[in-house]
Design an enzyme around this catalytic site. Structure first.
Site, PDB file in Angstrom:
ATOM      1  N   GLY A   7      -6.230   0.608 -12.528  1.00  0.00           N
ATOM      2  CA  GLY A   7      -6.114   1.324 -11.264  1.00  0.00           C
ATOM      3  C   GLY A   7      -5.926   2.791 -11.583  1.00  0.00           C
ATOM      4  O   GLY A   7      -4.805   3.305 -11.626  1.00  0.00           O
ATOM      5  N   GLY A  12      -2.762   6.702 -11.453  1.00  0.00           N
ATOM      6  CA  GLY A  12      -3.169   6.135 -12.742  1.00  0.00           C
ATOM      7  C   GLY A  12      -3.842   7.180 -13.609  1.00  0.00           C
ATOM      8  O   GLY A  12      -3.585   7.264 -14.821  1.00  0.00           O
ATOM      9  N   LYS A  77      -3.241   0.169  -5.585  1.00  0.00           N
ATOM     10  CA  LYS A  77      -2.438   0.009  -4.368  1.00  0.00           C
ATOM     11  C   LYS A  77      -1.946  -1.441  -4.341  1.00  0.00           C
ATOM     12  O   LYS A  77      -2.613  -2.347  -4.878  1.00  0.00           O
ATOM     13  CB  LYS A  77      -3.292   0.304  -3.130  1.00  0.00           C
ATOM     14  CG  LYS A  77      -3.611   1.797  -2.961  1.00  0.00           C
ATOM     15  CD  LYS A  77      -2.452   2.517  -2.305  1.00  0.00           C
ATOM     16  CE  LYS A  77      -2.631   4.019  -2.189  1.00  0.00           C
ATOM     17  NZ  LYS A  77      -3.609   4.466  -1.228  1.00  0.00           N
ATOM     18  N   LYS A 185      13.621   3.253  -3.404  1.00  0.00           N
ATOM     19  CA  LYS A 185      12.351   3.910  -3.039  1.00  0.00           C
ATOM     20  C   LYS A 185      11.749   3.211  -1.820  1.00  0.00           C
ATOM     21  O   LYS A 185      11.199   3.859  -0.921  1.00  0.00           O
ATOM     22  CB  LYS A 185      11.398   3.848  -4.239  1.00  0.00           C
ATOM     23  CG  LYS A 185      10.029   4.491  -4.016  1.00  0.00           C
ATOM     24  CD  LYS A 185       9.976   5.912  -4.510  1.00  0.00           C
ATOM     25  CE  LYS A 185       8.657   6.611  -4.260  1.00  0.00           C
ATOM     26  NZ  LYS A 185       7.691   6.491  -5.346  1.00  0.00           N
ATOM     27  N   ASN A 189      10.380   4.646   1.890  1.00  0.00           N
ATOM     28  CA  ASN A 189       9.058   4.354   2.467  1.00  0.00           C
ATOM     29  C   ASN A 189       9.191   3.637   3.813  1.00  0.00           C
ATOM     30  O   ASN A 189       8.400   3.880   4.733  1.00  0.00           O
ATOM     31  CB  ASN A 189       8.236   3.508   1.489  1.00  0.00           C
ATOM     32  CG  ASN A 189       7.813   4.298   0.265  1.00  0.00           C
ATOM     33  OD1 ASN A 189       7.527   5.483   0.346  1.00  0.00           O
ATOM     34  ND2 ASN A 189       7.798   3.660  -0.893  1.00  0.00           N
ATOM     35  N   ASN A 203       5.579  14.134   7.445  1.00  0.00           N
ATOM     36  CA  ASN A 203       6.922  13.597   7.155  1.00  0.00           C
ATOM     37  C   ASN A 203       8.026  14.377   7.869  1.00  0.00           C
ATOM     38  O   ASN A 203       8.919  13.792   8.484  1.00  0.00           O
ATOM     39  CB  ASN A 203       7.188  13.629   5.641  1.00  0.00           C
ATOM     40  CG  ASN A 203       6.277  12.688   4.874  1.00  0.00           C
ATOM     41  OD1 ASN A 203       5.446  12.001   5.461  1.00  0.00           O
ATOM     42  ND2 ASN A 203       6.430  12.655   3.560  1.00  0.00           N
ATOM     43  N   ASN A 252       4.032  17.098   3.947  1.00  0.00           N
ATOM     44  CA  ASN A 252       3.169  16.017   3.430  1.00  0.00           C
ATOM     45  C   ASN A 252       2.846  14.998   4.504  1.00  0.00           C
ATOM     46  O   ASN A 252       3.667  14.706   5.373  1.00  0.00           O
ATOM     47  CB  ASN A 252       3.866  15.235   2.301  1.00  0.00           C
ATOM     48  CG  ASN A 252       4.071  16.079   1.066  1.00  0.00           C
ATOM     49  OD1 ASN A 252       3.718  17.251   1.034  1.00  0.00           O
ATOM     50  ND2 ASN A 252       4.660  15.472   0.055  1.00  0.00           N
TER      51      ASN A 252
HETATM   52  P1  NAD Z   1      -5.368   5.361  -5.333  1.00  0.00           P
HETATM   53  O1  NAD Z   1      -5.983   4.670  -4.177  1.00  0.00           O
HETATM   54  O2  NAD Z   1      -5.668   6.814  -5.575  1.00  0.00           O
HETATM   55  O3  NAD Z   1      -5.753   4.591  -6.689  1.00  0.00           O
HETATM   56  C1  NAD Z   1      -5.861   3.196  -6.784  1.00  0.00           C
HETATM   57  C2  NAD Z   1      -7.041   2.900  -7.711  1.00  0.00           C
HETATM   58  O4  NAD Z   1      -7.067   1.491  -7.982  1.00  0.00           O
HETATM   59  C3  NAD Z   1      -8.416   3.246  -7.106  1.00  0.00           C
HETATM   60  O5  NAD Z   1      -9.095   4.155  -7.943  1.00  0.00           O
HETATM   61  C4  NAD Z   1      -9.135   1.889  -7.023  1.00  0.00           C
HETATM   62  O6  NAD Z   1     -10.536   1.970  -7.273  1.00  0.00           O
HETATM   63  C5  NAD Z   1      -8.428   1.127  -8.124  1.00  0.00           C
HETATM   64  N1  NAD Z   1      -8.546  -0.347  -8.062  1.00  0.00           N
HETATM   65  C6  NAD Z   1      -8.477  -1.167  -6.978  1.00  0.00           C
HETATM   66  N2  NAD Z   1      -8.581  -2.461  -7.364  1.00  0.00           N
HETATM   67  C7  NAD Z   1      -8.706  -2.451  -8.718  1.00  0.00           C
HETATM   68  C8  NAD Z   1      -8.830  -3.472  -9.696  1.00  0.00           C
HETATM   69  N3  NAD Z   1      -8.855  -4.770  -9.365  1.00  0.00           N
HETATM   70  N4  NAD Z   1      -8.929  -3.103 -11.010  1.00  0.00           N
HETATM   71  C9  NAD Z   1      -8.924  -1.796 -11.362  1.00  0.00           C
HETATM   72  N5  NAD Z   1      -8.803  -0.787 -10.475  1.00  0.00           N
HETATM   73  C10 NAD Z   1      -8.692  -1.104  -9.175  1.00  0.00           C
HETATM   74  O7  NAD Z   1      -3.789   5.118  -5.203  1.00  0.00           O
HETATM   75  P2  NAD Z   1      -2.589   6.030  -5.740  1.00  0.00           P
HETATM   76  O8  NAD Z   1      -2.291   7.093  -4.753  1.00  0.00           O
HETATM   77  O9  NAD Z   1      -2.844   6.390  -7.157  1.00  0.00           O
HETATM   78  O10 NAD Z   1      -1.378   4.985  -5.632  1.00  0.00           O
HETATM   79  C11 NAD Z   1      -1.219   3.915  -6.554  1.00  0.00           C
HETATM   80  C12 NAD Z   1       0.172   3.315  -6.353  1.00  0.00           C
HETATM   81  O11 NAD Z   1       1.159   4.320  -6.667  1.00  0.00           O
HETATM   82  C13 NAD Z   1       0.481   2.886  -4.911  1.00  0.00           C
HETATM   83  O12 NAD Z   1       1.350   1.769  -4.910  1.00  0.00           O
HETATM   84  C14 NAD Z   1       1.209   4.104  -4.332  1.00  0.00           C
HETATM   85  O13 NAD Z   1       2.035   3.784  -3.230  1.00  0.00           O
HETATM   86  C15 NAD Z   1       2.010   4.523  -5.544  1.00  0.00           C
HETATM   87  N6  NAD Z   1       2.436   5.925  -5.573  1.00  0.00           N
HETATM   88  C16 NAD Z   1       1.554   6.909  -5.225  1.00  0.00           C
HETATM   89  C17 NAD Z   1       1.973   8.228  -5.316  1.00  0.00           C
HETATM   90  C18 NAD Z   1       1.031   9.377  -5.009  1.00  0.00           C
HETATM   91  O14 NAD Z   1       1.474  10.526  -4.962  1.00  0.00           O
HETATM   92  N7  NAD Z   1      -0.270   9.144  -4.831  1.00  0.00           N
HETATM   93  C19 NAD Z   1       3.288   8.542  -5.736  1.00  0.00           C
HETATM   94  C20 NAD Z   1       4.140   7.497  -6.102  1.00  0.00           C
HETATM   95  C21 NAD Z   1       3.706   6.187  -6.023  1.00  0.00           C
END
Ligand code: NAD
Length: 304
Positions: A7, A12, A77, A185, A189, A203, A252
């Site tokens: 992901g 990631g 996600k 956390k 949320n 927010n 945000n």
């Molecule tokens: P995102 O949607 O940008 O990234 C998720 C990625 O997962 C996508 O690129 C998608 O193609 C990929 N994906 C989906 N299914 C898959 C699979 N089976 N195998 C491989 N890849 C797959 O999401 P994000 O914003 O990076 O958030 C990820 C997690 O982190 C969430 O739980 C979010 O709540 C949490 N989070 C996000 C932030 C932020 O600032 N964006 C901060 C803290 C926590």
């Protein structure tokens, strides 16, 4: 340490990029081919405070291309954690650890259905990131990352992971009671995400009206009661703390808000939905979280 990130969206790619920059061998594994192709062709671009740098690392849509990794980081996600857990199991092999820093509750338990539970590390991070397009992210928030073994009370094998992250500039600490950290956390949320997703506000605008302040507080109080019924440590000022976070991130749009704006499935099931599920199991009423969950589920059910 060899690292695979399952992901590789905003978060990631950020963690993978920072670890690769510190010298680790990192593989981004994602189903989004355009992003994978862009990273392989031109590197990962990370924009931070107006400056963009390019980091070279491996990316693939095929987990079989990556041999066993010492650490697998799950950053899909929460709606995709089941699929990612199956991939993580293959990538971790016999000895690799699997870490989730995703939002919501249920991700670590879901991963532990596929991966040896003693190898699952969970936690939270104050880092933030946004996807700008294939191969390009913006690094937004910075702050502490907290991790711990999900299934044991000791710090176990989380210590070397925290050291490895800290050396890469991702300040990371290890705690014994990581469940309380993940719930902490979750409570933030619970008090911000669904309300902003349903109303279109940012927010900080939760603070503008007594009605939204009261709604946020009621959702958080319900969830805190359910957490405490499971021996989770909840800070005494949790309602005020959630409002402080809303104030600190005033400009945000929450991640759930962004998902709704982009007509994508949200993480509602792993956030307010978990509170409803746990409330049912414990026989505790949770009408505010039930209503917020039902409304977000209704909204997303009608995305085309
Ligand atoms: P995102 O949607 O940008 O990234 C998720 C990625 O997962 C996508 O690129 C998608 O193609 C990929 N994906 C989906 N299914 C898959 C699979 N089976 N195998 C491989 N890849 C797959 O999401 P994000 O914003 O990076 O958030 C990820 C997690 O982190 C969430 O739980 C979010 O709540 C949490 N989070 C996000 C932030 C932020 O600032 N964006 C901060 C803290 C926590």
């Amino acid at each position: 340490m060899k690292v695979a990130v399952v992901g590789a969206g905003a978060m990631g790619s950020l963690f993978g990029g920072l670890l690769a920059e510190s010298g680790a061998e990192v593989w981004l594994v994602d189903i989004w081919k355009a992003h994978v192709d862009a990273v392989n062709l031109s590197g990962l671009q990370i924009e931070r405070e107006g400056h963009t740098r390019t980091i070279r690392l491996h990316a693939t849509t095929d987990p079989a291309e990556v041999e066993h990794s010492d650490l697998v980081i799950v950053f899909v996600k929460s709606t995709h954690t089941g699929d990612a857990a199956r991939t993580a199991k293959i990538l971790a092999g016999q000895r690799g650890l699997v870490l989730t820093l995703q939002n919501g509750m249920g991700n670590a338990d879901r991963i532990a259905q596929d991966v040896d539970a003693g190898k699952v590390i969970a936690g939270t991070t104050s880092y933030g990131a946004t996807m700008l397009g294939p191969g390009k992210i913006r690094h937004a928030g910075i702050g502490l990352t907290t991790i711990g073994m999900w299934h044991s009370g000791d710090t176990g094998r989380a210590g070397p992971v925290a050291d490895f992250f800290s050396k890469a500039g991702i300040e990371t600490e290890v705690v014994e009671d990581v469940r309380s950290i993940v719930w902490g956390k979750l409570l933030i949320n619970v008090g911000i995400n669904a309300i902003t997703a349903l109303t279109g506000i940012k927010n900080g605008q939760i603070l503008d009206l007594e009605a939204t302040v009261a709604l946020s507080g009621a959702a958080v109080e319900e969830a805190a009661t359910i957490a405490e019924a499971q021996n989770i440590t909840v800070r005494k000022d949790v309602v005020a703390h959630v409002l402080d976070v809303a104030r600190a991130t005033a400009g945000n749009r929450s991640s759930m808000g962004q998902d709704v704006d982009n007509r994508r499935l949200t993480e509602i099931e792993a956030i307010n939905g978990v509170v409803v599920k746990e409330a049912e199991r414990l026989g505790i009423p949770a009408p505010v979280n039930r209503t917020l969950t039902a409304l977000v589920e209704t909204l997303q059910a009608h995305f085309q």
